[in-house]
Write a protein that holds these residues in place. Structure first.
Motif, PDB file in Angstrom:
ATOM      1  N   PHE A 236       2.070  -4.038   3.699  1.00 27.52           N
ATOM      2  CA  PHE A 236       2.732  -3.053   2.643  1.00 27.52           C
ATOM      3  C   PHE A 236       3.821  -3.764   1.744  1.00 27.52           C
ATOM      4  CE2 PHE A 236       6.206  -0.011   1.932  1.00 27.52           C
ATOM      5  CZ  PHE A 236       5.550   1.345   1.586  1.00 27.52           C
ATOM      6  N   GLY A 237       4.060  -4.936   1.967  1.00 26.89           N
ATOM      7  CA  GLY A 237       4.877  -5.713   1.125  1.00 26.89           C
ATOM      8  C   GLY A 237       4.157  -6.224  -0.301  1.00 26.89           C
ATOM      9  N   ARG A 238       2.924  -6.112  -0.128  1.00 21.17           N
ATOM     10  CA  ARG A 238       1.852  -6.367  -1.323  1.00 21.17           C
ATOM     11  C   ARG A 238       2.258  -5.222  -2.386  1.00 21.17           C
ATOM     12  NH1 ARG A 238      -2.390  -9.964  -0.800  1.00 21.17           N
ATOM     13  NH2 ARG A 238      -1.885 -11.604   0.500  1.00 21.17           N
ATOM     14  N   LEU A 239       2.077  -4.094  -1.766  1.00 15.84           N
ATOM     15  CA  LEU A 239       2.278  -2.771  -2.773  1.00 15.84           C
ATOM     16  C   LEU A 239       3.662  -2.681  -3.388  1.00 15.84           C
ATOM     17  CD1 LEU A 239       0.902   0.015  -0.470  1.00 15.84           C
ATOM     18  CD2 LEU A 239      -0.411  -1.563  -1.978  1.00 15.84           C
ATOM     19  N   VAL A 240       4.730  -3.272  -2.693  1.00 13.22           N
ATOM     20  CA  VAL A 240       6.067  -3.459  -3.311  1.00 13.22           C
ATOM     21  C   VAL A 240       5.725  -4.449  -4.526  1.00 13.22           C
ATOM     22  CG1 VAL A 240       8.387  -4.259  -3.371  1.00 13.22           C
ATOM     23  CG2 VAL A 240       7.259  -2.815  -1.591  1.00 13.22           C
ATOM     24  N   ASP A 241       5.254  -5.606  -4.347  1.00  7.37           N
ATOM     25  CA  ASP A 241       4.715  -6.527  -5.240  1.00  7.37           C
ATOM     26  C   ASP A 241       4.232  -6.038  -6.658  1.00  7.37           C
ATOM     27  OD1 ASP A 241       6.052  -8.655  -3.709  1.00  7.37           O
ATOM     28  OD2 ASP A 241       4.087  -9.348  -2.971  1.00  7.37           O
ATOM     29  N   VAL A 242       3.152  -5.150  -6.244  1.00  2.00           N
ATOM     30  CA  VAL A 242       2.535  -4.647  -7.556  1.00  2.00           C
ATOM     31  C   VAL A 242       3.080  -3.582  -7.991  1.00  2.00           C
ATOM     32  CG1 VAL A 242       0.328  -5.857  -6.701  1.00  2.00           C
ATOM     33  CG2 VAL A 242       0.749  -3.194  -6.173  1.00  2.00           C
ATOM     34  N   ALA A 243       4.239  -2.851  -7.752  1.00  2.35           N
ATOM     35  CA  ALA A 243       4.891  -1.782  -8.209  1.00  2.35           C
ATOM     36  C   ALA A 243       5.612  -2.358  -9.455  1.00  2.35           C
ATOM     37  CB  ALA A 243       5.997  -1.205  -7.185  1.00  2.35           C
ATOM     38  N   ALA A 244       5.675  -1.399 -10.570  1.00  2.00           N
ATOM     39  CA  ALA A 244       6.274  -1.698 -11.854  1.00  2.00           C
ATOM     40  C   ALA A 244       7.703  -1.434 -11.569  1.00  2.00           C
ATOM     41  CB  ALA A 244       5.762  -1.006 -12.933  1.00  2.00           C
ATOM     42  N   PRO A 245       8.859  -1.934 -12.343  1.00  2.00           N
ATOM     43  CA  PRO A 245      10.093  -1.537 -12.240  1.00  2.00           C
ATOM     44  C   PRO A 245      10.140  -0.007 -12.300  1.00  2.00           C
ATOM     45  CG  PRO A 245       9.856  -3.591 -13.444  1.00  2.00           C
ATOM     46  CD  PRO A 245       8.502  -2.836 -13.326  1.00  2.00           C
ATOM     47  N   GLY A 246      10.839   0.582 -11.553  1.00  2.00           N
ATOM     48  CA  GLY A 246      11.095   2.016 -11.415  1.00  2.00           C
ATOM     49  C   GLY A 246       9.788   2.594 -10.687  1.00  2.00           C
ATOM     50  N   GLY A 247       8.855   1.985 -10.183  1.00  2.00           N
ATOM     51  CA  GLY A 247       7.884   2.468  -9.567  1.00  2.00           C
ATOM     52  C   GLY A 247       7.925   3.345  -8.279  1.00  2.00           C
ATOM     53  N   ARG A 248       6.776   4.207  -7.873  1.00  2.00           N
ATOM     54  CA  ARG A 248       7.116   5.142  -6.692  1.00  2.00           C
ATOM     55  C   ARG A 248       5.901   4.987  -5.893  1.00  2.00           C
ATOM     56  NH1 ARG A 248       6.965   6.890 -11.917  1.00  2.00           N
ATOM     57  NH2 ARG A 248       5.842   8.853 -11.645  1.00  2.00           N
ATOM     58  N   ILE A 249       6.241   4.683  -4.525  1.00  2.00           N
ATOM     59  CA  ILE A 249       5.156   4.376  -3.807  1.00  2.00           C
ATOM     60  C   ILE A 249       5.213   5.508  -2.634  1.00  2.00           C
ATOM     61  CG2 ILE A 249       4.335   2.782  -1.781  1.00  2.00           C
ATOM     62  CD1 ILE A 249       5.754   0.512  -3.005  1.00  2.00           C
ATOM     63  N   ALA A 250       4.231   6.364  -2.691  1.00  2.00           N
ATOM     64  CA  ALA A 250       4.156   7.655  -1.846  1.00  2.00           C
ATOM     65  C   ALA A 250       3.017   7.370  -0.738  1.00  2.00           C
ATOM     66  CB  ALA A 250       3.882   8.807  -2.659  1.00  2.00           C
ATOM     67  N   PHE A 251       3.595   7.427   0.691  1.00  2.00           N
ATOM     68  CA  PHE A 251       2.763   7.088   1.627  1.00  2.00           C
ATOM     69  C   PHE A 251       2.545   8.277   2.727  1.00  2.00           C
ATOM     70  CE2 PHE A 251       6.755   5.423   2.269  1.00  2.00           C
ATOM     71  CZ  PHE A 251       7.099   5.435   3.509  1.00  2.00           C
ATOM     72  N   TYR A 252       1.538   8.598   3.066  1.00  2.00           N
ATOM     73  CA  TYR A 252       1.222   9.610   3.928  1.00  2.00           C
ATOM     74  C   TYR A 252       0.489   9.129   5.334  1.00  2.00           C
ATOM     75  CZ  TYR A 252      -3.470   8.742   1.939  1.00  2.00           C
ATOM     76  OH  TYR A 252      -4.828   8.348   1.655  1.00  2.00           O
ATOM     77  N   GLY A 253       0.480   7.933   5.451  1.00  2.00           N
ATOM     78  CA  GLY A 253      -0.015   7.656   6.883  1.00  2.00           C
ATOM     79  C   GLY A 253       0.387   6.271   7.209  1.00  2.00           C
ATOM     80  N   ALA A 254       0.379   5.565   8.244  1.00  2.00           N
ATOM     81  CA  ALA A 254       0.431   4.315   8.673  1.00  2.00           C
ATOM     82  C   ALA A 254      -0.646   3.844   9.563  1.00  2.00           C
ATOM     83  CB  ALA A 254       1.774   4.250   9.258  1.00  2.00           C
ATOM     84  N   THR A 255      -1.741   3.818   9.172  1.00  2.00           N
ATOM     85  CA  THR A 255      -2.937   3.613  10.018  1.00  2.00           C
ATOM     86  C   THR A 255      -2.819   2.139  10.381  1.00  2.00           C
ATOM     87  OG1 THR A 255      -4.400   3.030   7.976  1.00  2.00           O
ATOM     88  CG2 THR A 255      -4.526   5.235   8.760  1.00  2.00           C
TER      89      THR A 255
END
Length: 331
Positions: A236-255
């Motif tokens: 999941f931390g990789r998704l934070v790494d690729v988010a642009a400043p001000g980005g939004r990460i929406a997650f609908y599960g945790a498989t």
């Protein structure tokens, strides 16, 4: 009627049961086609809350209304419909209420020749969709629509990353993002799935099994304004790494479970928003159907099985070998 019945953990049979009858405010739908979701596989495996045995699974369905109960407009009879599986959302648009449930548990589901649902869950089937396509839309389409638009507020021209492309929600998120004028990218462990996503309009993709995929993604794109995910876990931390400043990460599960750590300093310094989301409200449902009709979107159907081969349909989903929705048709 014939139906899929789960009598106990990891048991599946196609059996004959009595036809259901509508109560006040309800309608009977003769199901033409139903579709699977991971929820059905988890119920079969005994890995879902509120289990009961036996049960008829299935949240997605399309068919023809054959009967209505007291208090239901009689003009529904004979109409072709799709079913909204999001039951009793409640009055708060921001989140579901305490009585919220999903069709297919505890209420008997759509993997049957007939299903009874509250009449407000009925919607006219979009005319451009086949029965198989219509059955593929409800749960995954609603989840993707709310994640992408209601929660993440994706806009035309933004860069959107959809992780784990191939499953139903991820493919809908890709199709919706492209239709809305966003620049869509995907991740997968499969080059073949990335290629198929590009054919559906994705700008490109990255193999999340590659150690350097996140750094390459940032270098190639500049980062993503919106990220849609259902895996979580250690990556999941990789998704934070690729988010642009001000980005939004929406997650609908945790498989893949909870992240072992959360890079909070990166999140607050770059003002990244983490947005939990699940299913959708009646307003989301109406907006989804209108969007699909306006954009003439056709769900991606991976495989179609007759009801008597439902066990094969479940096995395919258990292997995660599909690209799109797995549909079961009724005799």
């Amino acid at each position: 009627m014939r139906c899929v019945q789960l009598p106990a953990v990891n048991q599946l049979h196609v059996v004959e049961v009595p036809d259901p009858r509508p109560g006040p405010g309800e309608a009977v739908v003769a199901v033409r086609a139903a579709a699977l979701n991971h929820r059905d596989v988890w119920i079969k495996a005994g890995q879902y809350a509120g289990l009961k045995w036996p049960c008829i699974p299935g949240s997605d369905g399309a068919g023809v209304v054959t009967e209505v109960g007291d208090g239901v407009d009689a003009t529904w009879r004979g109409r072709e419909v799709i079913i909204n599986p999001s039951l009793e959302w409640g009055e708060n648009e921001a989140a579901q209420g305490a009585r919220f449930s999903i069709l297919g548990l505890p209420r008997e589901g759509t993997l049957a020749q007939k299903v009874v649902v509250p009449a407000p869950q009925l919607t006219a089937k979009p005319a451009h969709l086949s029965w198989e396509e219509a059955a593929a839309l409800p749960l995954a389409g609603l989840t993707a629509y709310r994640a992408l638009f209601s929660r993440a507020q994706a806009q035309r021209g933004e860069r959107v990353l959809i992780s784990g492309v191939g499953g139903g929600v991820a493919l809908f998120a890709l199709q919706f993002a492209v239709a809305a004028g966003a620049e869509a990218w995907v991740t997968s462990s499969s080059d073949a799935k990335i290629e198929r996503a590009v054919a559906l309009g994705a700008k490109g993709g990255f193999r999340y099994t590659d150690a350097d995929w996140a750094s390459r993604a940032v270098k190639e794109t500049g980062g993503f304004h919106v990220i849609i995910d259902s895996a979580g876990g250690a990556e999941f931390g990789r998704l934070v790494d690729v988010a642009a400043p001000g980005g939004r990460i929406a997650f609908y599960g945790a498989t893949r479970g909870d992240p072992p750590t959360l890079p909070m300093r990166k999140i607050f310094w770059r003002q990244v928003s983490l947005l939990g989301t699940t299913m959708g409200s009646p307003a989301d449902w109406r907006a989804l159907v209108a969007f699909v009709e306006r954009q003439q979107i056709r769900p991606t159907v991976s495989e179609v099985f007759p009801l008597e081969r439902a066990a094969e349909a479940f096995a395919l989903m258990e292997r995660s070998a599909q690209f799109g929705k797995i549909v079961v048709t009724m005799p």
